[in-house]
Design a protein around this motif. Structure first.
Motif, PDB file in Angstrom:
ATOM      1  N   LEU A  55       0.629  -1.017   0.283  1.00 54.49           N
ATOM      2  CA  LEU A  55       0.125   0.070   0.076  1.00 54.49           C
ATOM      3  C   LEU A  55       0.931   1.578  -0.131  1.00 54.49           C
ATOM      4  N   TRP A  56       1.579   1.735   0.747  1.00 57.41           N
ATOM      5  CA  TRP A  56       2.444   2.449   0.683  1.00 57.41           C
ATOM      6  C   TRP A  56       3.546   2.325   0.027  1.00 57.41           C
ATOM      7  N   GLY A  57       4.576   1.364  -0.266  1.00 57.99           N
ATOM      8  CA  GLY A  57       5.342   1.261  -0.983  1.00 57.99           C
ATOM      9  C   GLY A  57       4.508   1.562  -2.776  1.00 57.99           C
ATOM     10  N   GLY A  58       3.729   1.312  -3.211  1.00 54.85           N
ATOM     11  CA  GLY A  58       2.614   1.719  -4.298  1.00 54.85           C
ATOM     12  C   GLY A  58       3.097   3.048  -4.546  1.00 54.85           C
ATOM     13  N   SER A  59       2.387   3.675  -3.463  1.00 55.17           N
ATOM     14  CA  SER A  59       1.592   4.672  -3.550  1.00 55.17           C
ATOM     15  C   SER A  59       3.106   6.005  -3.667  1.00 55.17           C
ATOM     16  N   VAL A  60       4.065   5.661  -2.938  1.00 56.84           N
ATOM     17  CA  VAL A  60       5.033   6.344  -2.820  1.00 56.84           C
ATOM     18  C   VAL A  60       5.997   6.489  -4.214  1.00 56.84           C
ATOM     19  N   ALA A  61       5.419   4.649  -5.039  1.00 56.56           N
ATOM     20  CA  ALA A  61       5.929   4.721  -6.342  1.00 56.56           C
ATOM     21  C   ALA A  61       5.551   5.205  -7.368  1.00 56.56           C
ATOM     22  N   PHE A  62       4.235   5.485  -7.501  1.00 53.22           N
ATOM     23  CA  PHE A  62       3.667   6.144  -8.078  1.00 53.22           C
ATOM     24  C   PHE A  62       3.634   7.798  -7.858  1.00 53.22           C
TER      25      PHE A  62
END
Length: 312
Positions: free
Chosen positions: A208-215
């Motif tokens: 959740l957090w990693g995907g949001s940061v990468a996005f």
């Protein structure tokens, strides 16, 4: 019975308000384009002569954003979602998002996809709210971290009002006001419960957090690559901050895919960072081309295919 009858009227009024705001934003954007036609023509010519290698890098970053959106969406739910269809749904949602105001297109596509995966309407809506909330928090955190690590990231030209930096703060205030309202209180309580369940699993929380940061970083990376492609020598930190500020400001206007609102805010933010007007327009055109216009037709085809296969 009265409350049930008043619900369609309330929804109808809300849609009319969103449509009115969208039309006003489109009219304002059209007026700005007409008033700055010379700058727009110059920016288009500059983009046509851009460095192809940097543009290819920007294309790769834009394509990776859909994978990151899928990872973040998987992290927002406990159930395991089908990976291929999840990525395809994010690609289709991006195209649908350019057809309806305030992100409604992406919300509808993802809501139907999650329901097809077995989630109830309430849990699917909560998962989308969790993903959106984490995305907003991530952008704010990235902006603060960038300011701490590189104070020179904010460089305001005298030609641009200093209030531009305060727009994300205003956006956060608007979100907070909506959250504390009585109508959304139960949704927030349910969202916190789902967030607690998700964070009990480290893999889900990391997605959740990693995907949001990468996005967020990949979208900023598209702007950085386009800026380098047109030969604009701005520091990366300023370009990233310009994107974060512009995306936060564009959230205040519910236009389809941020069309008009994000374009104007990003051009203004890049100008504030020190870019000439024509170069800022070129960068915005390149970003919009790679993240919105080019994927539109294939995204709609994927949307139709998913609907035909009952994945939506």
């Amino acid at each position: 019975m009265a409350a049930t009858e008043s619900l369609p009227a309330t929804v109808g009024r809300r849609l009319y308000v969103q449509l009115g705001i969208t039309l006003i934003a489109f009219a304002a954007a059209g007026g700005m384009l007409a008033a700055h036609r010379t700058t727009l023509d110059s920016g288009t010519d500059r983009l046509a002569a851009a460095d192809r290698e940097w543009l290819l890098l920007a294309c790769a970053a834009a394509a990776a954003t859909w994978v990151c959106a899928a990872v973040a969406q998987q992290g927002a739910v406990i159930e395991r979602l089908p990976r291929g269809r999840l990525v395809a749904a994010q690609f289709a949602a991006g195209a649908a998002n350019h057809l309806l105001p305030a992100g409604a297109g992406a919300t509808v596509v993802n809501l139907r996809f999650l329901k097809r995966c077995g989630l109830s309407t309430g849990r699917a809506a909560t998962a989308l709210a969790v993903k959106a909330a984490v995305g907003g928090l991530v952008r704010c955190a990235l902006g603060v971290a960038l300011l701490v690590a590189s104070p020179g990231a904010v460089h305001l030209s005298a030609r641009v009002p200093h209030v531009l930096v305060l727009l994300p703060v205003a956006a956060a205030g608007a979100v907070l006001a909506a959250v504390i309202s009585g109508r959304l209180r139960r949704l927030v309580v349910r969202a916190f419960a789902d967030v607690r369940d998700v964070h009990r699993c480290r893999a889900r929380a990391g997605a959740l957090w990693g995907g949001s940061v990468a996005f967020a970083l990949l979208h900023a990376g598209v702007v950085v690559a386009v800026v380098h492609a047109i030969g604009l020598g701005l520091p990366v930190s300023r370009v990233v901050m310009a994107y974060l500020v512009a995306s936060g400001a564009a959230a205040l206007l519910p236009t389809p895919g941020g069309l008009g609102s994000l374009d104007a805010a990003l051009a203004l933010a890049l100008t504030a960072a020190g870019a000439p007007g024509a170069a800022a327009v070129s960068a915005v055109l390149g970003y919009r081309l790679l993240t919105g216009w080019l994927p539109m037709a294939p995204g709609l085809l994927v949307l139709a295919l998913l609907a035909r296969r009952s994945a939506l």
